[in-house]
Scaffold this motif. Sequence first.
Motif, PDB file in Angstrom:
ATOM      1  N   GLU A   1      -1.216  -2.898   5.228  1.00 33.84           N
ATOM      2  CA  GLU A   1      -1.116  -3.016   3.770  1.00 33.84           C
ATOM      3  C   GLU A   1       0.087  -2.232   3.238  1.00 33.84           C
ATOM      4  OE1 GLU A   1      -3.628  -2.038  -0.312  1.00 33.84           O
ATOM      5  OE2 GLU A   1      -4.699  -2.037   1.615  1.00 33.84           O
ATOM      6  N   ALA A   2       0.293  -1.020   3.747  1.00 35.62           N
ATOM      7  CA  ALA A   2       1.414  -0.193   3.278  1.00 35.62           C
ATOM      8  C   ALA A   2       2.752  -0.858   3.583  1.00 35.62           C
ATOM      9  CB  ALA A   2       1.344   1.193   3.916  1.00 35.62           C
ATOM     10  N   LEU A   3       2.920  -1.394   4.780  1.00 33.41           N
ATOM     11  CA  LEU A   3       4.183  -2.047   5.120  1.00 33.41           C
ATOM     12  C   LEU A   3       4.372  -3.311   4.281  1.00 33.41           C
ATOM     13  CD1 LEU A   3       6.787  -2.216   6.670  1.00 33.41           C
ATOM     14  CD2 LEU A   3       5.534  -3.305   8.559  1.00 33.41           C
ATOM     15  N   CYS A   4       3.323  -4.080   4.101  1.00 33.19           N
ATOM     16  CA  CYS A   4       3.427  -5.293   3.270  1.00 33.19           C
ATOM     17  C   CYS A   4       3.830  -4.942   1.844  1.00 33.19           C
ATOM     18  CB  CYS A   4       2.111  -6.066   3.286  1.00 33.19           C
ATOM     19  SG  CYS A   4       1.777  -6.923   4.834  1.00 33.19           S
TER      20      CYS A   4
ATOM     21  N   ILE B   1       7.479  -4.173   1.835  1.00 34.71           N
ATOM     22  CA  ILE B   1       8.249  -5.418   1.924  1.00 34.71           C
ATOM     23  C   ILE B   1       8.284  -6.109   0.570  1.00 34.71           C
ATOM     24  CG2 ILE B   1       8.278  -7.749   2.917  1.00 34.71           C
ATOM     25  CD1 ILE B   1       7.188  -6.411   5.542  1.00 34.71           C
ATOM     26  N   VAL B   2       7.134  -6.196  -0.081  1.00 35.12           N
ATOM     27  CA  VAL B   2       7.056  -6.839  -1.401  1.00 35.12           C
ATOM     28  C   VAL B   2       7.970  -6.120  -2.399  1.00 35.12           C
ATOM     29  CG1 VAL B   2       5.523  -7.221  -3.384  1.00 35.12           C
ATOM     30  CG2 VAL B   2       4.789  -7.887  -1.081  1.00 35.12           C
ATOM     31  N   GLN B   3       7.996  -4.803  -2.336  1.00 29.01           N
ATOM     32  CA  GLN B   3       8.835  -4.029  -3.254  1.00 29.01           C
ATOM     33  C   GLN B   3      10.324  -4.249  -2.966  1.00 29.01           C
ATOM     34  OE1 GLN B   3       8.008   0.166  -3.098  1.00 29.01           O
ATOM     35  NE2 GLN B   3       9.679   0.685  -4.461  1.00 29.01           N
ATOM     36  N   ASP B   4      10.700  -4.279  -1.693  1.00 27.81           N
ATOM     37  CA  ASP B   4      12.112  -4.363  -1.312  1.00 27.81           C
ATOM     38  C   ASP B   4      12.664  -5.787  -1.264  1.00 27.81           C
ATOM     39  OD1 ASP B   4      11.975  -1.636  -0.986  1.00 27.81           O
ATOM     40  OD2 ASP B   4      11.875  -1.709   1.202  1.00 27.81           O
ATOM     41  N   TYR B   5      11.821  -6.753  -1.059  1.00 29.77           N
ATOM     42  CA  TYR B   5      12.260  -8.119  -0.765  1.00 29.77           C
ATOM     43  C   TYR B   5      13.199  -8.722  -1.812  1.00 29.77           C
ATOM     44  CZ  TYR B   5      11.885 -12.794   1.290  1.00 29.77           C
ATOM     45  OH  TYR B   5      12.168 -14.001   1.883  1.00 29.77           O
ATOM     46  N   PRO B   6      12.867  -8.677  -3.095  1.00 28.67           N
ATOM     47  CA  PRO B   6      13.753  -9.332  -4.083  1.00 28.67           C
ATOM     48  C   PRO B   6      15.173  -8.766  -4.121  1.00 28.67           C
ATOM     49  CG  PRO B   6      11.605  -8.890  -5.050  1.00 28.67           C
ATOM     50  CD  PRO B   6      11.642  -8.169  -3.724  1.00 28.67           C
ATOM     51  N   LEU B   7      15.303  -7.459  -4.102  1.00 32.26           N
ATOM     52  CA  LEU B   7      16.635  -6.860  -4.236  1.00 32.26           C
ATOM     53  C   LEU B   7      17.393  -6.764  -2.914  1.00 32.26           C
ATOM     54  CD1 LEU B   7      15.882  -4.040  -6.822  1.00 32.26           C
ATOM     55  CD2 LEU B   7      17.078  -6.199  -7.192  1.00 32.26           C
TER      56      LEU B   7
ATOM     57  N   TYR C   1       6.592 -13.771   1.750  1.00 33.02           N
ATOM     58  CA  TYR C   1       6.713 -12.747   0.711  1.00 33.02           C
ATOM     59  C   TYR C   1       5.692 -13.001  -0.396  1.00 33.02           C
ATOM     60  CZ  TYR C   1       8.489 -11.020  -3.771  1.00 33.02           C
ATOM     61  OH  TYR C   1       8.588 -10.471  -5.027  1.00 33.02           O
ATOM     62  N   GLU C   2       5.619 -14.230  -0.870  1.00 32.28           N
ATOM     63  CA  GLU C   2       4.658 -14.565  -1.932  1.00 32.28           C
ATOM     64  C   GLU C   2       3.226 -14.297  -1.480  1.00 32.28           C
ATOM     65  OE1 GLU C   2       5.098 -15.278  -5.114  1.00 32.28           O
ATOM     66  OE2 GLU C   2       7.274 -15.283  -4.936  1.00 32.28           O
ATOM     67  N   GLN C   3       2.917 -14.620  -0.230  1.00 30.30           N
ATOM     68  CA  GLN C   3       1.570 -14.366   0.284  1.00 30.30           C
ATOM     69  C   GLN C   3       1.281 -12.864   0.315  1.00 30.30           C
ATOM     70  OE1 GLN C   3       2.316 -17.311   3.653  1.00 30.30           O
ATOM     71  NE2 GLN C   3       0.088 -17.400   3.491  1.00 30.30           N
ATOM     72  N   MET C   4       2.248 -12.077   0.791  1.00 32.21           N
ATOM     73  CA  MET C   4       2.051 -10.620   0.809  1.00 32.21           C
ATOM     74  C   MET C   4       1.926 -10.084  -0.614  1.00 32.21           C
ATOM     75  SD  MET C   4       4.412  -9.131   3.903  1.00 32.21           S
ATOM     76  CE  MET C   4       5.658 -10.396   4.162  1.00 32.21           C
TER      77      MET C   4
ATOM     78  N   VAL D   1      -0.112 -12.404   7.152  1.00 34.16           N
ATOM     79  CA  VAL D   1       1.155 -13.057   7.528  1.00 34.16           C
ATOM     80  C   VAL D   1       2.201 -12.074   8.045  1.00 34.16           C
ATOM     81  CG1 VAL D   1       0.753 -14.964   5.922  1.00 34.16           C
ATOM     82  CG2 VAL D   1       2.114 -12.982   5.181  1.00 34.16           C
ATOM     83  N   LEU D   2       1.878 -10.788   8.066  1.00 37.19           N
ATOM     84  CA  LEU D   2       2.877  -9.788   8.453  1.00 37.19           C
ATOM     85  C   LEU D   2       3.469 -10.068   9.837  1.00 37.19           C
ATOM     86  CD1 LEU D   2       4.420  -7.179   7.823  1.00 37.19           C
ATOM     87  CD2 LEU D   2       2.508  -5.922   8.865  1.00 37.19           C
ATOM     88  N   GLY D   3       2.639 -10.365  10.809  1.00 32.07           N
ATOM     89  CA  GLY D   3       3.136 -10.644  12.160  1.00 32.07           C
ATOM     90  C   GLY D   3       4.030 -11.866  12.191  1.00 32.07           C
TER      91      GLY D   3
END
Length: 142
Positions: free
Chosen positions: A37-40, A43-49, A92-95, A102-104
Motif C-alpha cells: 500500500e505504501a509503495l502504491c 507511485i500514485v503521488q509521483d506518477y503524474p509529475l 496507475y488509475e487502479q492504484m 496490480v503492483l506486480g
Amino acid sequence: MKRIEQLQNLSREHHQSLSLAQKAIKTHEAQNAETIEALCQTIVQDYPLTWMKHFQVEEETIFALFSESKTSEVSQLCQLLEQEHRQMDVYYEQMKNADYTVLGDFGILLKKHTRMEERQLFPLLEDVMTEEQLQSVFSASS
C-alpha cells in the motif's frame, strides 16, 4: 550503456524507472500489505509529475515523428511502447482507486518497457533521427 547526449536525460529517467520496477516487483513478491500500500501510494503521488511527463516527452518528441509510417521497425516499436504507456496509466488509475493488486504487473511491465526503450528503441533513434530532432528531444527532456 553509452548514450548520445540528446537522449541522456531520458536514459537517466529510465534508470530511475528500472529501480522503481524492481522495487515494485520485490514488494509485490514479499506480500506485505502495508508495504504494498505504501509503495502504491508513492507511485500514485509521483506518477503524474514524473512518469506521465516522461511518457509525454517520448510521445511528443519521438513517437509522433514515426506515427505516419506504419511499416518501419521504429514506427512499430513506438506504437507498442505507446500502448504500454496507456497500460501503465491504467495501472496507475487502479492504484489511485486503492487496487493494489496490480503492483506486480505494473513493475513487470515497467521493467520490460524500459529495457525495450533502452536496448531497442534508443539505438535505432541514434541512427535515424536528425540532429534537429534529437535536439528537440533534449530540450523537451531538460
